[in-house]
Design an enzyme around this catalytic site. Structure first.
Site, PDB file in Angstrom:
ATOM      1  N   CYS A  94       0.827  -1.204   0.000  1.00  0.00           N
ATOM      2  CA  CYS A  94       0.000   0.000   0.000  1.00  0.00           C
ATOM      3  C   CYS A  94       0.862   1.254   0.000  1.00  0.00           C
ATOM      4  CB  CYS A  94      -0.935  -0.010   1.211  1.00  0.00           C
ATOM      5  SG  CYS A  94      -2.114   1.356   1.220  1.00  0.00           S
ATOM      6  N   CYS A 190      -6.784  -3.129   6.718  1.00  0.00           N
ATOM      7  CA  CYS A 190      -8.072  -2.434   6.700  1.00  0.00           C
ATOM      8  C   CYS A 190      -9.122  -3.146   5.870  1.00  0.00           C
ATOM      9  CB  CYS A 190      -7.874  -1.009   6.182  1.00  0.00           C
ATOM     10  SG  CYS A 190      -7.229  -0.910   4.483  1.00  0.00           S
TER      11      CYS A 190
END
Length: 345
Positions: A94, A190
């Site tokens: 990410c 997440c």
């Protein structure tokens, strides 16, 4: 005055980072990426939390839809890695492909000079290069997850919390009356829902949820696993094979045979790690301290290059090295080499 975008996650760290950039006199805009279709619990949406912080600070708040790039560069590779028997690191992916690539590009296109985040890390100049370095707070240091950022990227990045401690950050948030001063931190990726990683992986790759044999290094069956998606190298708990003369750990995953391989801790230990080389300015001249997972104690090692691969030789064997994780090498506090682990021996 510089125009700065601050990546706002809805947490206390990014909130205080935004305040610190404002306090320097910068023109600050908060930006939150929508990464998944559902965020948090009802009433605890990170986007809403970030918006509340921006309203308190009196700065604009942008919400960008990053779901497509996040899925392509983080979620799908994560699922494929688990299906291949690897242990991926989604935070590294990410940072490299979404936060400090896609989002940084949007910031520059939007007229910003730099992107600031709430990461605990520092940027230092080493000769002609900028490098990632450890934060002042060793308990929160996130340099391990940022090793893949290039010197060119670091020219456009700011880490205002690099010299702070978490306690300082919480205290400042309280003093400022920020609405996220006591917001709990997320401990999981997440995008992983309440079913956990295994449920996510098996939904995409049903074969990874099929039970199979647990065998030792000689191929002797010692138990049954519940699907390879639920196992990772170094794992001890949850194997269901207690009562043996010594503890057993996962030492390998044979995807083609749908087998989990176990052995004593000694069989986990390796001295040589091979990884993709993602850090420019690679210099094998001096010893390093290397980590093969977050939070481990750095270990003395030497580094070299072989066929476009980073080779790390540890002075003392290390355990729990899993393909898909990252090996990150330091000289002092500076990250000098790193990559995704391909194999170990």
């Amino acid at each position: 005055m510089s125009r700065i975008w601050v990546a706002m996650s809805g947490g206390v760290d990014s909130a205080v980072a935004a305040h610190m950039m404002l306090a320097r006199g910068d023109d600050v805009t908060g930006v939150t990426m929508r990464l998944v279709h559902a965020h948090g619990l009802a009433g605890d949406d990170p986007i809403d939390a970030a918006g509340a912080v921006c309203a308190t600070l009196g700065i604009p708040h942008l919400v960008l839809d990053a779901r497509q790039v996040f899925s392509q560069r983080v979620v799908l590779p994560y699922l494929a890695a688990y299906a291949a028997g690897h242990t991926p690191n989604p935070c590294v992916a990410c940072n490299e492909h979404v936060k400090f690539a896609w989002l940084l590009d949007r910031a520059i296109e939007g007229g910003a000079e730099a992107l600031a985040t709430g990461h605990y890390a520092r940027i230092v100049r080493s000769g002609q290069l900028l490098r990632i370095a450890r934060a002042a707070d060793p308990t929160k240091d996130q340099s391990y997850f940022l090793y893949a950022l290039t010197a060119g990227t670091l020219e456009r990045v700011r880490f205002p919390l690099g010299a702070s401690t978490k306690a300082d950050t919480r205290q400042l948030a309280e003093e400022l009356g920020l609405p996220v001063a006591h917001r709990a931190e997320s401990q999981d990726a997440c995008f992983v829902g309440t079913g956990g990683t295994k449920a996510l992986v098996t939904a995409a790759y049903p074969a990874t949820g099929v039970p199979g044999e647990i065998v030792d290094s000689a191929g002797v069956v010692v138990g049954t696993h519940t699907g390879i998606a639920g196992y990772t190298i170094g794992q001890r708990k949850g194997l269901g094979i207690g009562g043996l003369s010594e503890p057993l750990f996962v030492t390998g995953i044979d995807v083609s045979a749908n087998r989990v391989i176990v052995g004593p801790e000694a069989e986990l230990r390796v001295s040589r790690v091979v990884a993709t080389n993602l850090v420019p300015g690679f210099d094998p001249a001096e010893p390093v301290e290397a980590m093969v997972r977050y939070r481990m104690t750095p270990m003395q090692a030497s580094i070299s290059e072989a066929v476009d691969r980073l080779v790390v030789e540890f002075d003392v064997p290390v355990a729990g090295v899993a393909p898909g994780q990252s090996v990150v090498c330091y000289r002092g506090d500076e990250v000098v080499a790193g990559g995704e682990i391909v194999c170990a021996s």
